[in-house]
Design a protein around this motif. Structure first.
Motif, PDB file in Angstrom:
ATOM      1  N   HIS A 184       6.734  -3.376  -0.397  1.00 45.97           N
ATOM      2  CA  HIS A 184       6.618  -2.640   0.705  1.00 45.97           C
ATOM      3  C   HIS A 184       7.465  -2.737   1.551  1.00 45.97           C
ATOM      4  O   HIS A 184       7.873  -3.964   2.099  1.00 45.97           O
ATOM      5  CB  HIS A 184       5.247  -2.793   1.917  1.00 45.97           C
ATOM      6  N   MET A 185       8.400  -1.579   2.532  1.00 44.12           N
ATOM      7  CA  MET A 185       9.858  -1.264   3.622  1.00 44.12           C
ATOM      8  C   MET A 185       8.599  -1.169   4.915  1.00 44.12           C
ATOM      9  O   MET A 185       7.745   0.457   4.990  1.00 44.12           O
ATOM     10  CB  MET A 185      10.172  -1.104   3.557  1.00 44.12           C
ATOM     11  N   ASP A 186       7.971  -2.016   5.782  1.00 42.44           N
ATOM     12  CA  ASP A 186       8.227  -1.548   7.135  1.00 42.44           C
ATOM     13  C   ASP A 186       9.485  -0.739   7.360  1.00 42.44           C
ATOM     14  O   ASP A 186      10.111  -1.384   8.305  1.00 42.44           O
ATOM     15  CB  ASP A 186       7.355  -2.093   7.955  1.00 42.44           C
ATOM     16  N   GLY A 187       9.610   0.388   7.165  1.00 44.39           N
ATOM     17  CA  GLY A 187      10.923   1.262   8.241  1.00 44.39           C
ATOM     18  C   GLY A 187      10.484   1.924   9.284  1.00 44.39           C
ATOM     19  O   GLY A 187      10.893   3.280   9.370  1.00 44.39           O
ATOM     20  N   ALA A 188       9.890   1.275  10.393  1.00 45.90           N
ATOM     21  CA  ALA A 188       9.655   1.546  11.491  1.00 45.90           C
ATOM     22  C   ALA A 188      11.272   2.076  12.272  1.00 45.90           C
ATOM     23  O   ALA A 188      11.126   2.883  13.147  1.00 45.90           O
ATOM     24  CB  ALA A 188       9.027   0.798  12.514  1.00 45.90           C
TER      25      ALA A 188
ATOM     26  N   LEU B 180       0.178 -10.381  -4.273  1.00 45.67           N
ATOM     27  CA  LEU B 180       0.809  -9.340  -5.189  1.00 45.67           C
ATOM     28  C   LEU B 180       1.623  -8.484  -4.659  1.00 45.67           C
ATOM     29  O   LEU B 180       2.149  -7.622  -4.954  1.00 45.67           O
ATOM     30  CB  LEU B 180      -0.524  -8.380  -5.899  1.00 45.67           C
ATOM     31  N   ALA B 181       2.030  -8.343  -3.373  1.00 45.87           N
ATOM     32  CA  ALA B 181       2.924  -8.031  -2.723  1.00 45.87           C
ATOM     33  C   ALA B 181       4.057  -8.887  -1.835  1.00 45.87           C
ATOM     34  O   ALA B 181       3.250  -9.616  -0.843  1.00 45.87           O
ATOM     35  CB  ALA B 181       2.110  -6.626  -2.181  1.00 45.87           C
ATOM     36  N   VAL B 182       5.364  -8.223  -1.544  1.00 46.23           N
ATOM     37  CA  VAL B 182       5.699  -8.594  -0.780  1.00 46.23           C
ATOM     38  C   VAL B 182       6.184  -7.419   0.539  1.00 46.23           C
ATOM     39  O   VAL B 182       6.451  -5.967   0.472  1.00 46.23           O
ATOM     40  CB  VAL B 182       7.247  -9.461  -0.458  1.00 46.23           C
TER      41      VAL B 182
ATOM     42  N   SER C 194       1.192   2.805  -6.963  1.00 46.02           N
ATOM     43  CA  SER C 194       0.408   3.232  -5.647  1.00 46.02           C
ATOM     44  C   SER C 194      -0.680   3.986  -5.513  1.00 46.02           C
ATOM     45  O   SER C 194      -1.091   4.878  -6.850  1.00 46.02           O
ATOM     46  CB  SER C 194       1.302   4.308  -4.470  1.00 46.02           C
ATOM     47  N   HIS C 195      -2.153   3.659  -5.156  1.00 49.33           N
ATOM     48  CA  HIS C 195      -3.034   4.654  -6.289  1.00 49.33           C
ATOM     49  C   HIS C 195      -4.253   5.003  -4.512  1.00 49.33           C
ATOM     50  O   HIS C 195      -4.638   4.218  -3.535  1.00 49.33           O
ATOM     51  CB  HIS C 195      -3.679   3.331  -6.797  1.00 49.33           C
ATOM     52  N   GLY C 196      -4.580   6.336  -4.696  1.00 50.84           N
ATOM     53  CA  GLY C 196      -5.679   6.661  -3.930  1.00 50.84           C
ATOM     54  C   GLY C 196      -5.329   7.184  -2.661  1.00 50.84           C
ATOM     55  O   GLY C 196      -5.754   7.390  -1.934  1.00 50.84           O
TER      56      GLY C 196
ATOM     57  N   SER D 232      -2.772   0.340  -0.718  1.00 47.57           N
ATOM     58  CA  SER D 232      -2.337   1.830  -2.241  1.00 47.57           C
ATOM     59  C   SER D 232      -2.045   0.426  -3.407  1.00 47.57           C
ATOM     60  O   SER D 232      -2.101   1.241  -4.201  1.00 47.57           O
ATOM     61  CB  SER D 232      -1.172   2.479  -1.518  1.00 47.57           C
ATOM     62  N   LEU D 233      -1.216  -0.374  -2.649  1.00 52.37           N
ATOM     63  CA  LEU D 233      -0.133  -0.980  -3.455  1.00 52.37           C
ATOM     64  C   LEU D 233      -1.070  -2.247  -3.679  1.00 52.37           C
ATOM     65  O   LEU D 233      -1.315  -2.656  -5.082  1.00 52.37           O
ATOM     66  CB  LEU D 233       0.882  -1.924  -2.860  1.00 52.37           C
ATOM     67  N   LEU D 234      -2.091  -2.443  -3.733  1.00 51.25           N
ATOM     68  CA  LEU D 234      -2.750  -3.686  -4.002  1.00 51.25           C
ATOM     69  C   LEU D 234      -4.434  -3.653  -4.485  1.00 51.25           C
ATOM     70  O   LEU D 234      -5.201  -3.216  -3.613  1.00 51.25           O
ATOM     71  CB  LEU D 234      -2.902  -5.051  -2.404  1.00 51.25           C
TER      72      LEU D 234
END
Lengths: 351, 351, 351, 351
Positions: free
Chosen positions: B175-179, B141-143, B227-229, B78-80
């Motif tokens: 993006h944060m992977d917040g598992a 384009l993202a971290v 974020s898209h879609g 969704s970010l990219l």
């Protein structure tokens, strides 16, 4: 967390609107507590494999997954090389309701065939089953059928067999989307095995959610020679549950007793009751055979929308006014009767 | 279905081995019964949105999904755009444990950076953050960062902020992977918002399963412009639960009280207890900071395998003898003490 | 390398069987020698951009690619988000002849509509253009038309305009597969711009190979607001030529004089000559309007196969005996006349 | 079309900047005229198969494609199931220069290993070759090596053999990116077969463009048991040329005489001349072994940019000031000498 909804409200919209059967919920509670190995090496998944083998035969291998779209895409990927295509009915869930997951995630081409009643036949398959060896054409290497179909109809065992024999004679594999397989078996009065393994189906998406699970489906590989890499496909396609014991325990609860059959029979019976009653009303036309738990009907313009102020259900074909009424394991006779009364009243008003 | 396992057996293998917290199970029971609209229009998902906004701010939008890999892939997609690449730590779950789902399903390129402690910094990001406009290079384009990390460490709020500021200055989203976000917040003694929304994170994979849910995670869009879609991505990537009320009710139970914090604090405390006790044993080397619920240690050759006859846990690095011991919401002090006793006994025997 | 084939043998199989027009070959020779920046920064690609703007307007941006399938997939990807679907004719090349490239590589869902003559209309588009906002349905966000069509018919300017206006009114973008755009323009006697840019087309696959190039097509973005990321899409989809000067020089040769029109007119004229002559033969039924360079006909059983011993051409529909005869820039009047003579002779023999 | 460029200008930027070798252009002219079956059933493709078998052995099967990225992705897809991963050098073209095509189009995970000189060894492969059977890890089932490497080094036959033996012992297949295979064979003074087929390589991307073709590469399946579905993969990945005779004829011209060797030897010799001369200049450090047609060097700050006002070439590592100078089939001794003179002059000025 406190209850936010009315547990006595029921609709005719979808068997997905229903909740979890009490016996299934009880199984989750039993499976809780302590530690179990994650990702499928737990005791409940082991038990599920046994239960599944009793239903589908010794060669069956079971892979619990999250949902039906996942089960379908994994099944088809495991049957097909990267260049494979799938012959299916135009109305198939994989073609119409999965936002292109088979194409986008599965990398599959669907070759859809219009049908009268949602069912493929050898003749219909042949409309798309050609062009092998032609590199310009996506190679038709599998057939996918839905049992019971998206149109509420049911393939009889010999019809499944005819599809499988024909497909196999063309070196094509057969996938069954069994989101409502239990309803089909209940309708036909046969063991599930008779319309799957014994009829030649290679791989099955076994549906639990629509038959009373909280969530949970399973890919069941019936013909191990036809399917490759399911273990890896499940993970890489994001369908591997970490606490798998809770998916498996639900499926065990559904399948180690006759719960699957009781629930499906009941849903079917409610649909039959609704169909019979609605059929007697002037202005209602039943449009399709009611062989499982769905009733399709055309009602006069305006009636559906007014009825929906009280009972949620879906339009099937806005152009013709055809609607779908779905029954589930928890639909009661009173629900049906009250709904028919409301329908009768709306029809009377509209005259 | 009858119980097949010992509900008193617990291990140090993974927080995924634990079951469902009783309060979460109670929420499922409350949410059951009657019909609720499927696919997210139910009352529990509506309530979840409110609860999430309290935690993550008014702009937060929540999309419940099945699992963490799903949450990560959807978030990144969704970010990219289709040509995007993601800078992440070499040890990131998305890089090492998802069988290539980000690449295969998400169509993303990962640009992995070796780190000391599982944490990215602006300097480390710069090792891969270059080449914009060069059509030959997948465009960074993202971290993506993991909080708490796969190595049991925790980004402090200012560290997250530094990553986000740097990324944003390069027109990259975060993006944060917040598992295990709850464990990080518990460790730092801050609100989750301080290390997510307020620190500049654009999208969050919020983890529930590892913190006592039966199953269930959520994508939380913190910055709606980035974020898209998501609605379509969730369905087409097979992460849309039909009976979504049961995912949402669990998350509500976790988050509308302090259950998330209690459970995380407890797991962290058990890890600290284990680390402290093990650290006092001759022959055990604690290899990493114990900032959340994981302890990493090197034990002498042979010890780990003998210990594993009674307690399951995983090798982290077979080459060095490093192992990982994980605590969860249901780990007890006695579990820890008994484990340490067993470890001490094995060490004594091995001399 | 010595010649291995008969340069005087010509068939009616495909315009892809023809070779390279001498003027195009001369352009390759001119562009050779010395060094030119690779990947598109060369002088011939710069010149091509000017030439294309003369044909398609100031806003047109041109991206040379290798082949037509590539041009189509790139175009559609650039128009659509990951969840997009494309309404097209059932007979569209993207649907029938690209081995699922749009689905597999482009991650697109095709929503195919049966047509009479290969041409979409607003009414036909509406059969699939619905369901926006429904996450279960692949979102119909583009229309793709082929000019001239796979059935040898041609959209007039007002027909293209009607498709575009309708699509745009539904917030859908329009792609044109112009593999034989030159033949359409020649047939209608209009500038290419009138049936593309001026009619509202957003992006064009401009075909060179079938009109006398050695190889080479171009994606032409006509409406820059509708297309995203073409630079990256071309590379990541393996359509970026390193020595691009040689693709561009060919396209310049085709388009900076009237070569494109001369060749297309000639191929069309040869098809008309063939159609007229064949139409006069007893036993031959012309099945479709001959508006470009293809003739479709039904010939009696057996005739086609005997004729093919001397002249290669393709079955179009084996069930009906319909065949396709294709003319190209190098088809001569004698070729046509000899072919008709041979056909006449076979028909006589078969009586 | 008239000439737009100076055919006497040459650079040291890339062998892709060079044009088409006159013998190759002559082959295109020979192959022109008349009709030939499209998509590979033509006489030149048949001849190419013979020529390739002479070079690579009787079991070799050849699939002409458009470009090197295409050849690489097709090769790897044909070797691997959907869940496969590829061990490669961190500097591999597939990892750094293809905008993620292997991941995005091929659906592959790359497991990159840092190397000293661009070359993998059994030990380096082992850093990523592990985890088979673990569903969480992308399965390492192939190794990809580049010959000659992106760093201008060359694997000797025994080094290729060691990689292949090791890979095969782990049930992994071996792909060679042979974009500059001819340069490697010329450098070693061996037949191409000795460093491919005879050394155990399973599939080869054979490079033509960088060695004097207008465009055109070939996938050469050396071990037919390891590769599946190339026919379909080529089409669905948009690498199937319609007028394939023109790709094949070029490759025939390159390979049926010693043109491939003459051109490669010459480019190598020019690189050696440049390396030797530059190495004698104060302030220039040659950074890597010059084993093929590339020279890597560090020059003082500012020198490179001033030199580039007259001679185009690329930075390799902006951080260290390392640049790459590439020679091609058409580089002359005078070109080299003039370039070294210019470099010497800049160095003098900068003191």
């Amino acid at each position: 967390m406190s209850r936010l909804h009315d547990p006595n409200m029921r609709t005719f919209a979808s068997d997905n609107y229903a909740g979890t059967h009490p016996e299934v919920l009880a199984a989750i509670v039993e499976a809780n507590g302590g530690h179990q190995i994650s990702y499928g090496e737990d005791d409940y998944t082991a038990r599920l494999r046994e239960v599944m083998s009793e239903h589908f035969g010794e060669r069956a291998t079971t892979f619990p997954v999250f949902n039906g779209t996942g089960a379908n895409v994994l099944s088809l990927q495991s049957l097909l090389p990267r260049w494979g295509a799938v012959v299916c009915a135009e109305t198939a869930h994989i073609n119409t309701d999965e936002n292109g997951a088979p194409e986008r995630v599965g990398s599959l081409k669907l070759l859809a065939v219009p049908t009268e009643d949602g069912k493929l036949t050898p003749e219909l398959i042949d409309r798309q089953a050609w062009g092998w060896g032609d590199e310009h054409r996506a190679q038709p290497l599998a057939v996918s059928i839905t049992e019971s179909t998206e149109l509420g109809t049911v393939y009889r065992a010999e019809e499944v067999r005819a599809v499988c024999d024909h497909a196999h004679s063309l070196s094509m594999a057969v996938h069954m989307d069994g989101a409502r397989l239990a309803n089909a078996a209940a309708s036909l009065g046969v063991a599930m095995r008779e319309i799957t393994t014994d009829a030649g189906v290679d791989i099955l998406s076994f549906g639990g959610t629509k038959n009373g699970l909280l969530f949970g489906e399973a890919v069941v590989v019936l013909n191990p020679e036809s399917s490759h890499g399911m273990l890896y496909l499940r993970k890489m396609n994001m369908q591997l549950a970490s606490k798998m014991r809770f998916v498996s325990a639900q499926l065990v609860a559904l399948l180690e007793t006759d719960l699957w059959l009781r629930s499906a029979k009941h849903a079917n019976a409610m649909a039959a009751r609704l169909r019979d009653a609605a059929n007697r009303l002037d202005g209602v036309t039943i449009t399709r055979a009611t062989e499982a738990n769905a009733v399709f009907a055309i009602v006069p313009p305006g009636i559906a929308d007014r009825l929906r102020e009280h009972y949620r259900f879906y339009d099937w074909n806005p152009a013709t006014g055809e609607v779908r009424w779905m029954c589930s394991f928890d639909t009661t006779e009173s629900d049906v009767d009250a709904f028919v009364d409301a329908l009768r009243a709306e029809l009377a008003t509209s005259r």
